[in-house]
Each structure stands twice: as structure tokens, then as C-alpha cells.
Scaffold this active site. Structure first.
Site, PDB file in Angstrom:
ATOM      1  N   GLU A   1      -3.492  -6.158  83.691  1.00 40.33           N
ATOM      2  CA  GLU A   1      -3.550  -5.439  82.265  1.00 40.33           C
ATOM      3  C   GLU A   1      -2.818  -6.038  81.209  1.00 40.33           C
ATOM      4  OE1 GLU A   1      -3.253  -1.213  82.197  1.00 40.33           O
ATOM      5  OE2 GLU A   1      -3.611  -1.041  84.198  1.00 40.33           O
TER       6      GLU A   1
ATOM      7  N   TYR B   1       6.866   0.357  90.212  1.00 46.41           N
ATOM      8  CA  TYR B   1       5.883   1.034  89.009  1.00 46.41           C
ATOM      9  C   TYR B   1       6.572   2.310  88.569  1.00 46.41           C
ATOM     10  CZ  TYR B   1       1.666   2.334  86.616  1.00 46.41           C
ATOM     11  OH  TYR B   1       0.801   2.658  85.589  1.00 46.41           O
TER      12      TYR B   1
ATOM     13  N   ASP C   1      -2.710   3.491  89.345  1.00 46.82           N
ATOM     14  CA  ASP C   1      -2.806   5.006  88.862  1.00 46.82           C
ATOM     15  C   ASP C   1      -4.248   5.186  88.295  1.00 46.82           C
ATOM     16  OD1 ASP C   1      -2.656   3.677  86.557  1.00 46.82           O
ATOM     17  OD2 ASP C   1      -0.803   4.762  85.943  1.00 46.82           O
TER      18      ASP C   1
ATOM     19  N   ARG D   1       5.384   4.777  86.465  1.00 48.49           N
ATOM     20  CA  ARG D   1       4.767   5.908  86.423  1.00 48.49           C
ATOM     21  C   ARG D   1       4.079   6.403  87.852  1.00 48.49           C
ATOM     22  NH1 ARG D   1       2.583   2.506  82.375  1.00 48.49           N
ATOM     23  NH2 ARG D   1       3.160   3.037  80.313  1.00 48.49           N
TER      24      ARG D   1
ATOM     25  N   GLU E   1      -5.435   5.792  85.486  1.00 42.70           N
ATOM     26  CA  GLU E   1      -5.834   5.049  84.304  1.00 42.70           C
ATOM     27  C   GLU E   1      -5.976   3.522  84.814  1.00 42.70           C
ATOM     28  OE1 GLU E   1      -6.608   5.714  80.523  1.00 42.70           O
ATOM     29  OE2 GLU E   1      -5.872   7.228  81.800  1.00 42.70           O
TER      30      GLU E   1
ATOM     31  N   HIS F   1       2.388   6.290  96.479  1.00 46.00           N
ATOM     32  CA  HIS F   1       3.171   5.806  95.529  1.00 46.00           C
ATOM     33  C   HIS F   1       4.860   5.624  95.868  1.00 46.00           C
ATOM     34  CE1 HIS F   1       0.366   6.132  91.814  1.00 46.00           C
ATOM     35  NE2 HIS F   1      -0.231   5.895  92.923  1.00 46.00           N
TER      36      HIS F   1
ATOM     37  N   ASP G   1      -3.135  -1.156  86.942  1.00 40.48           N
ATOM     38  CA  ASP G   1      -2.076  -0.744  87.316  1.00 40.48           C
ATOM     39  C   ASP G   1      -2.312   0.696  88.393  1.00 40.48           C
ATOM     40  OD1 ASP G   1      -0.255  -1.721  85.621  1.00 40.48           O
ATOM     41  OD2 ASP G   1      -0.214  -0.131  84.226  1.00 40.48           O
TER      42      ASP G   1
END
Length: 696
Positions: free
Chosen positions: A9, A298, A84, A300, A86, A344, A82
Site C-alpha cells: 500500500e 500491525y 484487514d 489495527r 480494508e 491477527h 494490509d
């Protein structure tokens, strides 16, 4: 030689990852999303089962061409956005733009940017998780339907430029409800009584708790005088002594919300700043000889899971620094709340052996402070429990019971490394004595002093950014990725302002929320919003259809929207008229609310566009020129004090100046407040005279 393209990203992440892969790999950045719903229209087909209309984001055309060319020249493409929802959606959009097959295993996922993690991810690619993509699509479509249909209603009925949203409106509602509680709060008087007592082994403090077995409640000075009269001349005798061992567990390693809260408490970072710094630590920083390395996992996440390899490193460090006593019998794992993503990990250092001290001079001051917080919390989470010796001493005076509580640390365990902070309004331990003396039941005590104190009950505290994050998490409002941007948005929109770290609703925020409460109660309903978040989780788990979830939400919303359009009249916000005269046209200027607080504007707009700052008087004179001091705001909304004669006088101070100079050196004194006390401090570094004004 075959070529592999890896798309991440951000450029920072691309730079870090390219160092871990050989010359056969090319790493490029998508710069986030490349496709989205159009800004100029709804972009959701209401007649065709909420089918979204995605278009390439404006300005990304050259980047898309570059990525297509790179993909065409590669034998294999890995999508490494990432880990997740998104990120999964970004990978899905990239797959479409690059013409990749949905059947291909071209998605790789990693939770830390280290050589081991990247190489392991390359070896285990998978297909794009369409359930996760659907959960993101449902959120995106729902937010678009609410935002693009409700916001124009607010423009027509109140004023242009307003916005409403599923999560941001609930956040403002929480702040507004708290303000209502504060306004409605009626303070009540109460009194406490402490006895300073002398035992054979030393002095201690005991607090009055009960009379005749019932809890004592003293609500006036007259009642207190009656109690004091009852105690006069009476014997204070120890009736009971209880000792107990208490074990205290460490807090789990950070998740997104707890990191934002603790960084606010201990470092005074806003959630936005915390996430910005955490992103830098995650994406990788140049450590010199080590090269560019990601320093944390990570950021989030709502999982407190820890990898075994990380636990092993933590164990190695703890044993080398503290010894076996400081490590538990088994590596400690924690259980996540709710529907946390157990695939996660918690937020932790990528290497427990990379201590904060080893990064001094490499990281910026704030990067190091945040890294230290994350590192210490993780290490402490893997350490032994702290063992406390607690002592409770009951003292009888006729039918009155006084009690002294004390605790001493027998074994510090994890407290040797880290202790969790507290928010304003959190419950704290009862006042404790430093009771280390030996004392026995039946001992007669000497009374040194009886001290009564008047108190008044206080309203609930206003939310800080940290406590609002905690409340949103408790209520199930939003997700780890949405806390910081939501809090930023409601301040940018002018619905909420921050004063002395506290969040207050503006008049505009109150008007919007009251209108939404009346006509769109579901949007502001905490349980309704939390249930919707749970349904998004079900979509990700593959047990619910995203289009049916959107339909269940949108059908009643559209009916309510149509009724509101008919019923709501034009809401007029009356401007407060000031005594300030516009020097351009002679009208009385009015007070308006802007992004950085209130300001004065000419009511003759647009013919007269005169504006000027509105300053609140501080009630003190400038220590430099004796003219009145005023309260000003920085561009970030932080309050500071400045001279009203600026620019002729350039005096400024972040803290409120004290009325008198320092009695020791005659320099400026400022007032500093904490949870425990308010004090005046001399600004002269060589003096630093301090005087406590008020104990907390």
C-alpha cells in the site's frame, strides 16, 4: 529468470520489504485504494440490489498504468495490502484492475515487516477472501447511503457543509449525552473524617466508615459536629487486624483501542498521532547496520493473541535481565473479547530483544516514546504476577468503626517494567496508609489529630479522546481502524471542540444531534449500531449476505428519510450579537463557530466579508506589558494564553500564568493541574519554585 511483482500500500512499506527480497522481486506501492465509489453521485444502484459502481480514483490513472505494465511483465503477482478488511478490498480491486484471476492464489498476508514474516508469506499465498471483501463493501455502501442521503437533508434544513454518518453521529451523541448529564447534575455535600493515630509501632491514618454496623453518611457540617461530639474523649481501640496476599495480573499486550488510550494517558498523544507514529514503526525505519526494519506488528487489531516465537524472545530477555522468579510457570496467553480476529496478533515489538534503549538516537523522540510504551507493555504481559501484602486494621470508638488499609509490594513481578495508567473518573483505591508496623487486636491507640473534610459530589467527567475510544469500544461502535478518523472528523466538522483535553459539543453539534434523535433514532441508537457491527462480522465469517444486511438497514432508513424531508422545517441558527462594531460597515458583528473555535463575523456577508478573532479574556494581565491576557487557540485547536496587545507584545504561554511572580526569583509562575493537585510552578529552570494550590 522469472520475475515476481509484489504490490503493497505505501512507499515506506515497499522500501522495507524490497530489502528482504532478492533481485527477482519488484515491490511497488498502490498508495492505498485505486478504485472507489464516485464522489459526484451516490454510486450505489438502489434498483439493482445495491450494486456498487466503482471507478478509478481521480489522479491515479498513471499509477494504474504503471502497475498494469509491471504486472504484464511479471510471471507472478502477489497482492500484499494490509491484513484487514480494508486491505482485502484493496487487493480485490487491484486484482480486477490488473486482470488477475479470482481463482489464483495471489494474496499474501503478514502482520509484521520482518524478513522471516515476509518470506513465510511469500511461501503461503492464498486466494482473496471474498467474505472479508463483502464485509468491507457492506460498510462502504452503508456509509455512502447514509452520508450521501442524510447529509444533503442537513444542508437543506440547517446549513451547507454538514455531514452525518453511522459512526460519527453516534460519537457526537455520546459527547452530547454526557454534556446533558453534566448540565442536569446537582452537586451534593458530603463530609469525610480521618483519624491520625499513634500505635506502639508507629503512626497511621484511619477513615470513618460505619456506625452501629451501618455505613456512615454525613451530609452537613451540623451532622459532622454531632459525630465529633460523640467521639470526644472516647477510646480508640484496634478491634481486628486482617492480612492478605493479593496477586495482580499484568495487562494484556496492546490492541488498537488500548494503545490509543494509554498513549493519550501517558504521552498526551491524540489517537490520530498515535496511529501515525505506529504506522511509521510498523512500516519500517532505517536502523543503520540492520537496515530498514518494521519495529512493531500491525497496529489495527482487536486480538491479544501472541505468536510463540515472540513469547520465546520475551522469555529470553526476562530471564537474562530478571531471572526465573520473574517468569511465570507457563507462557501467558490472553483471551480476546467478542469477535476479535484471532488470526491477527496483538500490537507488540517485532523483536523483544530490540530494547527501546538500543534505538536511542535512531528514532525520533515521539517514535521512541511510543515504541517504549509498546515494548514495555508486551514484556510486562509475559512476566510473573505482582504479589501484594494487604493489611486492613479496624478501629472501634464506641459504636463507630474506623478502618485503615495498606498494601506493600512483596514481589514486583511485571511492575518492575510497566504499570497501566488510569483515566479521569476511573475508580481508585481507598486512601491508604503506609502501614508497615506490627499491630495487634486490643491495642489502645493515641489520637494525634481528627480531621474532618467537606466535599461535593462531582458530575461525570467529559470525554477525552482516550475515554471516548474506550466508550466506543465498550459499546461496539466502530472498529479499530475507525476510532481515530471518527474523532478527527467530528472535530473537523465543528460538531465537537477540544478544551483542556476534554471534548465538548458545539451549538451546531447539539442542533444536529437533537434533530437526528427526533427523526432518525436508529442511527443514534447505540445497540442498533453495535448490532450492525456484529452483522458485518457475520458477513466476514461467511454466515450472512452483505446485500441482505444492507437491505435490512436501508429499507426502514429510506422510509424515515422521506418522512423527515416532509416534516422537518428550516432550522435557523441564531447568531449571537456582540458589542464589537465592524470597522468596514458599522454593523454589530456576530459570533460564529469555526474549526478552531468561535470568531467574529460581519452579518453583512457576502457584501461585507470582515472577520476577526474572538478572544476570551483570561482575567489576568500580561506579565510583560500589563495589558489584559486573552485565551487563544493554535491551528490544532490547543488553548494557549497571549497578550491582547499582540503583535506589539509577543508574550505567549501554554499554561495559565499565575497572578503573582515567583517569591524566590520574581520570574513568571504558571498554573499546572493534574488529577492529584493544582500547583504554581516557576518557569525559571534554575529556580523551579513550586507551591501546591489545591490537593486533588
Amino acid at each position: 529468470m522469472s520475475k515476481t511483482l509484489v504490490i503493497v500500500e505505501s512507499p515506506a512499506k515497499a522500501k522495507s520489504i524490497s530489502k528482504f527480497l532478492g533481485s527477482r522481486y519488484t515491490v511497488k506501492a498502490s498508495m492505498g485504494h485505486l478504485r472507489d465509489l464516485p464522489k459526484s453521485q451516490l454510486g450505489v444502484n438502489l434498483e439493482n440490489d445495491f450494486e456498487p459502481k466503482y471507478i478509478a480514483i481521480r489522479g491515479r490513472g498513471d499509477l494504474i498504468k504503471d502497475l498494469r505494465a509491471a504486472a504484464k511483465g511479471a510471471d507472478k503477482v502477489f497482492l500484499a495490502s494490509d491484513p484487514d478488511r480494508e486491505g482485502e478490498a484493496i487487493a480485490w480491486h487491484l486484482s480486477y484492475l490488473l486482470g488477475l484471476s479470482q481463482e489464483d492464489k495471489n494474496r499474501i498476508e503478514f502482520h509484521e515487516i520482518t524478513k522471516t514474516a515476509i518470506q513465510a508469506a511469500i511461501k503461503h499465498p492464498r486466494q482473496i477472501d471474498l467474505n472479508r471483501v463483502d464485509a468491507q463493501q457492506a460498510r462502504r455502501v452503508l456509509d455512502r447511503l447514509v452520508g450521501y442521503q442524510l447529509s444533503p437533508l442537513l444542508w437543506r434544513k440547517i446549513k451547507k457543509g454538514l455531514s452525518a454518518g453511522r459512526v460519527q453521529s453516534v460519537a457526537v451523541r455520546l459527547i452530547e449525552d454526557r454534556e446533558d448529564q453534566i448540565r442536569a447534575f446537582v452537586s451534593e455535600e458530603y463530609w469525610s473524617l480521618m483519624a491520625n493515630l499513634q500505635a506502639a509501632g508507629g503512626k497511621f491514618l484511619a477513615k470513618l466508615l460505619k456506625k452501629s454496623g451501618q455505613k456512615v453518611s454525613i451530609s452537613s457540617k451540623a451532622e459532622m459536629e454531632t459525630v465529633l461530639e460523640d467521639l470526644k474523649g472516647k477510646e480508640f481501640q484496634v478491634s481486628d487486624v486482617r492480612t492478605k496476599e493479593k496477586k495482580r495480573l499484568p495487562a494484556p499486550p496492546f490492541i488498537t483501542s488500548s494503545l490509543q488510550q494509554e498513549a493519550h494517558r501517558k504521552l498526551s498523544f491524540s489517537p490520530k498521532r498515535t496511529m501515525m507514529l505506529a504506522q511509521q514503526l510498523y512500516e519500517g525505519l532505517d536502523l543503520g547496520k540492520e537496515g530498514t526494519v518494521g519495529l512493531i506488528t500491525y497496529m489495527r487489531t482487536d486480538s491479544v493473541k501472541i505468536a510463540e516465537s515472540a513469547q520465546a524472545e520475551a522469555k529470553e530477555w526476562i530471564l537474562s535481565q530478571y531471572g526465573m522468579d520473574y517468569y511465570p510457570p507457563e507462557p501467558r496467553q490472553f483471551t480476546s473479547k467478542g469477535r476479535a480476529q484471532e488470526a491477527h496478533e496483538a500490537i507488540r515489538p517485532t523483536s523483544a530483544l530490540r530494547t527501546p534503549d538500543s534505538l536511542k538516537g535512531i528514532l525520533s523522540r515521539d517514535q521512541l516514546r511510543l515504541y517504549r510504551l509498546i515494548w514495555e507493555r508486551f514484556i510486562a504481559s509475559q512476566m510473573s504476577v505482582a504479589v501484594m501484602d494487604t493489611l486492613a486494621v479496624d478501629v472501634l470508638v464506641s459504636d463507630y468503626l474506623f478502618r485503615a488499609n495498606a498494601s506493600t509490594i512483596r514481589f514486583p513481578g511485571f511492575l518492575a517494567v510497566y504499570e497501566e495508567g488510569k483515566d479521569e473518573g476511573d475508580s481508585i483505591d481507598e486512601e491508604q496508609s503506609s502501614l508497615t508496623l506490627s499491630i495487634l487486636p486490643g491495642e489502645i491507640l493515641k489520637v494525634i489529630k481528627i480531621q474532618e473534610k467537606q466535599h461535593f459530589t462531582e458530575p461525570p467527567p467529559r470525554f477525552t479522546e482516550a475515554s471516548l475510544v474506550r466508550k466506543m469500544e465498550e459499546e461496539g461502535i466502530g472498529r479499530p481502524s475507525t476510532y481515530a478518523p471518527t474523532i478527527e472528523t467530528i472535530q473537523t466538522r465543528g460538531y465537537v471542540v477540544k478544551e483542556e483535553k476534554q471534548l465538548l459539543p458545539t451549538e451546531l453539534g447539539e442542533i444536529v444531534i437533537n434533530l437526528l434523535k427526533e427523526y432518525f433514532p436508529d442511527i443514534l441508537n447505540l445497540e442498533f449500531t453495535a448490532n450492525l457491527e456484529e452483522k458485518l462480522d457475520l458477513i466476514e465469517e461467511g454466515t450472512a449476505s452483505w446485500k441482505s444486511v444492507v437491505g435490512d438497514y436501508y429499507t426502514p432508513f429510506s422510509i424515515t428519510l422521506a418522512l423527515a424531508e416532509e416534516k422537518i422545517g428550516k432550522v435557523k441558527i441564531e447568531d449571537q450579537i456582540s458589542d464589537e462594531i465592524c470597522e468596514n460597515c458599522g454593523r454589530n458583528m456576530v459570533i460564529k463557530m469555526g474549526r478552531y473555535g468561535k470568531f467574529l463575523a460581519c452579518p453583512g456577508f457576502p457584501e461585507c466579508r470582515n472577520t476577526k478573532p474572538l478572544f476570551e479574556e483570561a482575567g489576568l494581565n500580561c506579565p510583560k506589558c500589563s495589558k489584559p491576557l486573552v485565551v487563544r487557540r493554535s491551528k490544532k485547536g490547543r488553548k494557549f494564553y497571549g497578550c491582547s496587545a499582540y503583535p506589539e507584545c509577543d508574550f505567549v504561554s501554554w499554561e495559565m500564568p499565575a497572578p503573582d511572580p515567583c517569591p524566590e526569583c520574581q520570574q513568571l509562575m504558571v498554573i499546572k493541574s493534574s488529577k492529584r493537585q493544582k500547583k504554581m510552578v516557576c518557569t525559571n529552570r534554575e529556580c523551579r519554585y513550586t507551591k501546591v494550590i489545591e490537593e486533588g
